[in-house]
Design a protein around this motif. Structure first.
Motif, PDB file in Angstrom:
ATOM      1  N   VAL B 258       0.832  -1.215   0.000  1.00 39.91           N
ATOM      2  CA  VAL B 258       0.000   0.000   0.000  1.00 39.91           C
ATOM      3  C   VAL B 258       0.861   1.257   0.000  1.00 39.91           C
ATOM      4  CG1 VAL B 258      -1.567   1.347   1.470  1.00 39.91           C
ATOM      5  CG2 VAL B 258      -1.980  -1.069   1.112  1.00 39.91           C
ATOM      6  N   MET B 259       2.022   1.187   0.670  1.00 45.59           N
ATOM      7  CA  MET B 259       2.842   2.387   0.785  1.00 45.59           C
ATOM      8  C   MET B 259       4.108   2.310  -0.063  1.00 45.59           C
ATOM      9  SD  MET B 259       2.160   3.185   4.776  1.00 45.59           S
ATOM     10  CE  MET B 259       2.733   4.842   4.606  1.00 45.59           C
ATOM     11  N   ALA B 260       4.130   1.331  -0.959  1.00 40.41           N
ATOM     12  CA  ALA B 260       5.236   1.173  -1.912  1.00 40.41           C
ATOM     13  C   ALA B 260       6.602   1.210  -1.226  1.00 40.41           C
ATOM     14  CB  ALA B 260       5.160   2.225  -3.007  1.00 40.41           C
ATOM     15  N   LEU B 261       6.744   0.404  -0.178  1.00 39.01           N
ATOM     16  CA  LEU B 261       8.034   0.310   0.511  1.00 39.01           C
ATOM     17  C   LEU B 261       8.800  -0.879  -0.068  1.00 39.01           C
ATOM     18  CD1 LEU B 261       6.649   0.746   4.112  1.00 39.01           C
ATOM     19  CD2 LEU B 261       8.038   2.401   2.919  1.00 39.01           C
ATOM     20  N   PRO B 262      10.049  -0.687  -0.425  1.00 41.66           N
ATOM     21  CA  PRO B 262      10.787  -1.782  -1.077  1.00 41.66           C
ATOM     22  C   PRO B 262      11.298  -2.812  -0.071  1.00 41.66           C
ATOM     23  CG  PRO B 262      12.166   0.160  -0.909  1.00 41.66           C
ATOM     24  CD  PRO B 262      10.857   0.542  -0.322  1.00 41.66           C
ATOM     25  N   GLY B 263      10.389  -3.518   0.565  1.00 40.48           N
ATOM     26  CA  GLY B 263      10.781  -4.494   1.577  1.00 40.48           C
ATOM     27  C   GLY B 263      10.715  -5.922   1.056  1.00 40.48           C
ATOM     28  N   MET B 264      10.916  -6.855   1.975  1.00 40.61           N
ATOM     29  CA  MET B 264      10.926  -8.276   1.596  1.00 40.61           C
ATOM     30  C   MET B 264       9.554  -8.767   1.162  1.00 40.61           C
ATOM     31  SD  MET B 264      13.280 -10.559   4.000  1.00 40.61           S
ATOM     32  CE  MET B 264      12.223 -10.397   5.381  1.00 40.61           C
ATOM     33  N   GLY B 265       8.523  -8.215   1.809  1.00 39.34           N
ATOM     34  CA  GLY B 265       7.161  -8.641   1.498  1.00 39.34           C
ATOM     35  C   GLY B 265       6.850  -8.407   0.038  1.00 39.34           C
ATOM     36  N   GLN B 266       7.176  -7.196  -0.401  1.00 38.81           N
ATOM     37  CA  GLN B 266       6.912  -6.850  -1.797  1.00 38.81           C
ATOM     38  C   GLN B 266       7.718  -7.761  -2.733  1.00 38.81           C
ATOM     39  OE1 GLN B 266       8.519  -3.299  -3.462  1.00 38.81           O
ATOM     40  NE2 GLN B 266       6.503  -2.468  -3.927  1.00 38.81           N
ATOM     41  N   MET B 267       8.960  -8.008  -2.335  1.00 41.15           N
ATOM     42  CA  MET B 267       9.833  -8.859  -3.165  1.00 41.15           C
ATOM     43  C   MET B 267       9.299 -10.294  -3.220  1.00 41.15           C
ATOM     44  SD  MET B 267      13.904  -9.307  -2.665  1.00 41.15           S
ATOM     45  CE  MET B 267      14.514 -10.958  -2.450  1.00 41.15           C
ATOM     46  N   ALA B 268       8.869 -10.811  -2.055  1.00 40.63           N
ATOM     47  CA  ALA B 268       8.367 -12.190  -2.004  1.00 40.63           C
ATOM     48  C   ALA B 268       7.111 -12.326  -2.855  1.00 40.63           C
ATOM     49  CB  ALA B 268       8.059 -12.575  -0.563  1.00 40.63           C
ATOM     50  N   ASN B 269       6.244 -11.356  -2.728  1.00 42.73           N
ATOM     51  CA  ASN B 269       4.983 -11.373  -3.457  1.00 42.73           C
ATOM     52  C   ASN B 269       5.219 -11.386  -4.966  1.00 42.73           C
ATOM     53  OD1 ASN B 269       2.252 -11.145  -3.881  1.00 42.73           O
ATOM     54  ND2 ASN B 269       2.243  -8.929  -3.772  1.00 42.73           N
ATOM     55  N   GLN B 270       6.051 -10.459  -5.403  1.00 42.12           N
ATOM     56  CA  GLN B 270       6.344 -10.332  -6.832  1.00 42.12           C
ATOM     57  C   GLN B 270       7.082 -11.564  -7.360  1.00 42.12           C
ATOM     58  OE1 GLN B 270       8.706  -6.913  -7.486  1.00 42.12           O
ATOM     59  NE2 GLN B 270       8.546  -6.997  -9.690  1.00 42.12           N
ATOM     60  N   SER B 271       8.072 -12.022  -6.597  1.00 36.61           N
ATOM     61  CA  SER B 271       8.873 -13.166  -7.050  1.00 36.61           C
ATOM     62  C   SER B 271       8.033 -14.436  -7.121  1.00 36.61           C
ATOM     63  CB  SER B 271      10.046 -13.418  -6.104  1.00 36.61           C
ATOM     64  OG  SER B 271      10.754 -12.250  -5.884  1.00 36.61           O
ATOM     65  N   ALA B 272       7.136 -14.609  -6.144  1.00 33.51           N
ATOM     66  CA  ALA B 272       6.310 -15.818  -6.125  1.00 33.51           C
ATOM     67  C   ALA B 272       5.381 -15.830  -7.335  1.00 33.51           C
ATOM     68  CB  ALA B 272       5.503 -15.880  -4.833  1.00 33.51           C
ATOM     69  N   GLN B 273       4.848 -14.675  -7.675  1.00 40.20           N
ATOM     70  CA  GLN B 273       3.938 -14.616  -8.835  1.00 40.20           C
ATOM     71  C   GLN B 273       4.668 -14.927 -10.134  1.00 40.20           C
ATOM     72  OE1 GLN B 273       1.447 -11.144  -9.118  1.00 40.20           O
ATOM     73  NE2 GLN B 273       1.081 -11.165  -6.940  1.00 40.20           N
ATOM     74  N   GLN B 274       5.935 -14.511 -10.194  1.00 40.34           N
ATOM     75  CA  GLN B 274       6.702 -14.737 -11.426  1.00 40.34           C
ATOM     76  C   GLN B 274       7.296 -16.132 -11.501  1.00 40.34           C
ATOM     77  OE1 GLN B 274       9.555 -11.518 -10.954  1.00 40.34           O
ATOM     78  NE2 GLN B 274       8.717 -10.514 -12.747  1.00 40.34           N
ATOM     79  N   GLY B 275       7.445 -16.768 -10.332  1.00 39.77           N
ATOM     80  CA  GLY B 275       8.140 -18.059 -10.319  1.00 39.77           C
ATOM     81  C   GLY B 275       9.639 -17.873 -10.270  1.00 39.77           C
ATOM     82  N   ASP B 276      10.068 -16.774  -9.648  1.00 37.05           N
ATOM     83  CA  ASP B 276      11.495 -16.488  -9.523  1.00 37.05           C
ATOM     84  C   ASP B 276      12.023 -17.266  -8.316  1.00 37.05           C
ATOM     85  OD1 ASP B 276      13.994 -15.437  -9.656  1.00 37.05           O
ATOM     86  OD2 ASP B 276      13.355 -13.353  -9.853  1.00 37.05           O
ATOM     87  N   VAL B 277      12.316 -18.552  -8.546  1.00 34.23           N
ATOM     88  CA  VAL B 277      12.642 -19.475  -7.451  1.00 34.23           C
ATOM     89  C   VAL B 277      13.772 -18.960  -6.542  1.00 34.23           C
ATOM     90  CG1 VAL B 277      13.307 -21.837  -6.872  1.00 34.23           C
ATOM     91  CG2 VAL B 277      11.802 -21.412  -8.811  1.00 34.23           C
ATOM     92  N   PRO B 278      14.923 -18.532  -7.092  1.00 36.26           N
ATOM     93  CA  PRO B 278      16.004 -18.107  -6.179  1.00 36.26           C
ATOM     94  C   PRO B 278      15.582 -16.957  -5.266  1.00 36.26           C
ATOM     95  CG  PRO B 278      16.818 -18.333  -8.426  1.00 36.26           C
ATOM     96  CD  PRO B 278      15.338 -18.452  -8.506  1.00 36.26           C
ATOM     97  N   MET B 279      14.843 -16.000  -5.810  1.00 36.12           N
ATOM     98  CA  MET B 279      14.420 -14.850  -4.993  1.00 36.12           C
ATOM     99  C   MET B 279      13.446 -15.300  -3.904  1.00 36.12           C
ATOM    100  SD  MET B 279      15.873 -12.029  -5.908  1.00 36.12           S
ATOM    101  CE  MET B 279      15.597 -10.480  -6.671  1.00 36.12           C
ATOM    102  N   VAL B 280      12.497 -16.160  -4.266  1.00 40.49           N
ATOM    103  CA  VAL B 280      11.537 -16.638  -3.268  1.00 40.49           C
ATOM    104  C   VAL B 280      12.264 -17.393  -2.168  1.00 40.49           C
ATOM    105  CG1 VAL B 280       9.567 -18.160  -2.865  1.00 40.49           C
ATOM    106  CG2 VAL B 280       9.616 -16.729  -4.893  1.00 40.49           C
ATOM    107  N   MET B 281      13.186 -18.281  -2.576  1.00 41.04           N
ATOM    108  CA  MET B 281      13.930 -19.067  -1.580  1.00 41.04           C
ATOM    109  C   MET B 281      14.721 -18.145  -0.647  1.00 41.04           C
ATOM    110  SD  MET B 281      13.044 -22.114  -2.023  1.00 41.04           S
ATOM    111  CE  MET B 281      14.184 -22.911  -0.904  1.00 41.04           C
ATOM    112  N   GLY B 282      15.318 -17.107  -1.220  1.00 37.82           N
ATOM    113  CA  GLY B 282      16.079 -16.160  -0.405  1.00 37.82           C
ATOM    114  C   GLY B 282      15.194 -15.492   0.636  1.00 37.82           C
TER     115      GLY B 282
END
Lengths: 468, 312
Positions: B258-282
């Motif tokens: 909601v507040m466009a903060l570049p945190g892990m949550g945003q990264m996990a969400n985006q990576s999981a949708q894309q299937g970016d396995v290394p990023m999700v695992m990290g």
């Protein structure tokens, strides 16, 4: 300083895998061989002179003298050759560049040839992003090195969040980019993007009809992009190989007749759309201005056609859905209307990494999608009508389409335009699509920024050069 | 020492199990991932080449084994999509999320102890208000609170930025301003729930015989409450607090969005949708480490407060 919001993060700095949608970062750092206007007509860019061969196979480009990449190496024919050959295998653009051969008669001239006639040479030249050969050969895509109007400021960039660029004063057309600094912020959530716009954290962002009034109310400038997207069902199983009923023209016509396009534009799109009777953008070569509604809304007539075709009891159709495609609004109406002629819709939700592959696999022969229309209708024909078109997901052959495309490939300008209109007429008569509405798209911007038009040939948003 | 060792071994086993489960869930099929990376226009041959390049054509166990061996040496791989190393991505993302979670936990601890004790000791309207706020705070998700806070304090009154994060090494005041609204959004629900736990634990301790004895000995009420009652009530309260860490990490995903903060949550969400396995695992590994560390520290604090806990 110009600060723009992007609704999705960039996919890194591989020049071969760059989307055109919101591709501001790529347009900032790389220059293209040619530059297309909003109808797809080419203008000078890295190449200041060019010619396309009569057989439409070869683009010969004479490169501007003295242009250098930001690392100081020259933008010459060898560099272009490296890039072009990379596109042919890189992935993102590979199907469009497959099989090319490149010759370099001298250091400033390059000739790129396709194995078969390609009427889309201009668009291919405009889509090219020319990066340093060193980065391509070494597959070093951490930091982009190009000759575009801006240079990435790595120290002030946080991937996934903020990309900062400083102006490249040695860019050949520097005066067209008045901002000394460009900042692109990733704001995936539309509410966040509109909030950022309202509080002047950004100068512009795409907005949907859901937040349009809010942006207007806050005094933002709104640019309405009309007719650049059509909501449509793509009935690709024309031969009825997967669902026999779809091979029957009367069934496809009946599917067209159960949608009240005026009501959809007014109610589903709340007036932010207009009825569509064909799939091409108004003003493009294939568009037929005086085409009346070929399949007026008439459920009783549609039922009769289904009966005549022997499908009065209907059939079941699986339609894929994905988030972010407005399916939650559209699907209930589509399901309800097709049910009137006993076509039972089963929604299949696609998500995750396999979604695109499944969507394009042909497993679902009738996708529902809000697809863009190009200013150059040849690209629409290539994507949606030709046998190998990516959105013609069943990839079935059709002799009439092939014959008309042959005219596009070999005819004069007049014949080519006529062939495109004939193709439009043919696919309309054959009811290959159920076009429903031309939906409006909106770009909201800070009134302090001058962005009067969108020169994007996809018509989806303004380009960097449109911000004055 | 032995219990510490046992705890560490248990944590390592959990880390391994969750990592493997996540890897299995993310594995999907390599073709889909390669297609998502290369886009609509890629040819089938390119897709297949990408599958092989990324090693996605190998058996699941081989892929996980490779990932594990590299992860142990600190190499979490590179994003399939952007080519950025996972450790480099995490180095910018983790501080943002940790800032939100740690600040929220510290403030939750202070506020919930004060409110919980006050409600238990004074009762009356204060107690009723706390219980009402506790229900409200638990019922309204943090992202709704975040939207309301942004509307009030960023758009209507431009006190705080509506979006984004400023690193403290760039501007300390900018950092304070950028984290205030997200922390408050997370804090409301967190305090509401922890304060009522502290309230219950304090009430429970107050009813014990030893409190009556202490009061009978003429000790000052504040001494009884803060020295003795709170020490007894601290255990359950701290357990709730450590359990809340997971909830806070979950809440942070939405607040970051909601507040466009570049945190892990945003990264996990985006990576999981894309299937970016290394990023999700990290992100999963770091998240588990955070959760396990907080639980471990919670247990440690509990054992300091309550000697009985050490013997378990």
């Amino acid at each position: 300083m110009l600060t723009l919001g992007m609704t999705a993060d960039i996919q890194g700095w591989d020049p071969g895998v760059q989307p055109s949608y919101q591709g501001w970062s790529a347009d900032a750092v790389w220059d293209s061989l040619l530059r297309c206007d909003k109808t797809g007509k080419p203008e000078a860019s890295l190449a200041d002179k060019w010619e396309f061969s009569a057989d439409q196979k070869t683009a010969t480009l004479h490169l501007r003298e003295g242009v250098k990449f930001s690392d100081g190496t020259p933008v010459d024919a060898a560099a272009v050759k490296t890039n072009a050959e990379y596109y042919a295998t890189a992935g993102g653009a590979s199907s469009r560049w497959a099989g090319i051969t490149v010759t370099t008669p001298d250091t400033q001239t390059v000739a790129i040839s396709w194995p078969a006639p390609n009427p889309l040479l201009a668009l291919r030249m405009c889509e090219s992003k020319i990066a340093t050969p060193a980065s391509i050969q070494g597959k070093k895509f951490d930091v982009p090195v190009g000759s575009g109007p801006y240079v990435l400021d790595v120290a002030n960039t946080t991937r996934g969040s903020v990309y900062t660029f400083t102006k490249n004063d040695s860019f050949w057309d520097s005066s067209r980019f008045p901002y000394k600094k460009l900042v692109l912020k990733v704001l995936e959530d539309e509410t966040a993007a509109v909030n950022a716009l309202k509080t002047e954290q950004i100068d512009g962002t795409m907005v949907s009809s859901a937040t349009l009034e809010e942006a207007k109310g806050a005094g933002e400038n709104i640019q309405t992009l009309k007719g650049s997207s059509t909501t449509r069902l793509l009935i690709t199983d024309h031969l009825g190989e997967k669902i026999p009923a779809l091979g029957n023209l009367d069934v496809r016509k009946a599917m067209n007749m159960v949608f009240d396009r005026n009501a959809m534009s007014e109610k589903l799109y709340q007036g932010h759309a207009s009825p569509a009777f064909q799939i091409f953008r108004e003003g493009s070569d294939a568009y037929i201005p005086d085409m009346k509604d070929p399949y007026p809304f008439n459920v009783d007539e549609a039922k009769k056609l289904m009966e005549k075709a022997g499908y009065a009891d209907g059939f079941t159709l699986q339609i894929p859905t994905m988030t972010g495609q407005n399916h939650e609004t559209l699907m209930p109406y589509i399901t309800q209307q097709l049910a009137q002629i006993n076509i039972k819709v089963e929604q299949v939700a696609l998500s995750g990494p396999n979604a695109i592959a499944e969507l394009l696999s042909g497993k679902f022969p009738v996708p529902l999608w809000q697809l863009g229309n190009y200013g150059e209708s040849l690209q629409d024909i290539s994507d949606y009508v030709l046998k190998d078109g990516i959105w013609n997901v069943s990839h079935q052959p059709d002799a009439n389409v092939d014959a008309l495309w042959a005219t596009v490939l070999s005819g004069s300008d007049t014949e080519r335009k006529q062939a495109q209109q004939d193709l439009n007429k043919y696919v309309t008569e054959q009811a290959w699509f159920v076009p429903m509405a031309y939906m409006d798209r909106f770009y909201a911007s800070n009134p302090k920024v001058d962005v009067q038009e969108s020169s994007d040939f996809s018509g989806l948003h303004p380009l960097l050069r449109d911000f004055k | 020492m032995l219990s510490l060792l046992k705890s560490l071994l248990r944590s390592a086993a959990i880390l391994l199990l969750v990592s493997f489960a996540t890897f299995c869930l993310m594995f999907g099929n390599g073709t889909g991932i390669a297609r998502a990376i290369l886009g609509y226009q890629a040819t089938e041959a390119d897709v297949q080449r990408k599958v092989v390049n990324l090693g996605l054509d190998r058996p699941l166990f081989v892929q996980f084994g490779d990932w594990l061996v590299n992860a142990v040496t600190g190499n979490l791989g590179e994003s399939f999509f952007t080519g950025q190393t996972v450790t480099s991505a995490l180095s910018t993302r983790v501080p943002v999320t940790l800032t939100l979670v740690i600040l929220t936990l510290i403030l939750t601890l202070i506020l919930s102890v004060l409110l919980g004790v006050a409600a238990a000791v004074y009762g009356g309207w204060l107690d009723k208000v706390l219980q009402f706020v506790a229900v409200l705070g638990a019922a309204v998700p943090p992202f709704i609170i975040a939207i309301a806070l942004v509307f009030m304090f960023a758009i209507s009154i431009r006190l705080f930025p509506a979006t984004g994060y400023v690193s403290p090494d760039r501007s300390f005041s900018g950092w304070i301003l950028s984290v205030t609204l997200p922390v408050v959004a997370l804090l409301i629900g967190s305090v509401a729930s922890a304060a009522s736990q502290f309230r219950g634990a304090v009430l429970d301790a107050l009813s014990k015989d030893f409190v009556r004895t202490l009061r009978a000995r003429g000790l000052k009420e504040s001494h009884v409450i803060f020295r003795h009652v709170l020490r007894n009530a601290g255990g359950p309260g701290l357990t709730v607090l450590s359990l809340q860490t997971l909830g806070l990490l979950g809440g942070a995903i939405f607040v970051e969005q909601v507040m466009a903060l570049p945190g892990m949550g945003q990264m996990a969400n985006q990576s999981a949708q894309q299937g970016d396995v290394p990023m999700v695992m990290g992100t999963v590994v770091v998240t588990i480490i955070i959760v396990l560390s907080v639980n471990f520290l919670g247990d440690l604090a509990n054992s300091v407060l309550n000697p009985k806990a050490r013997t378990r």
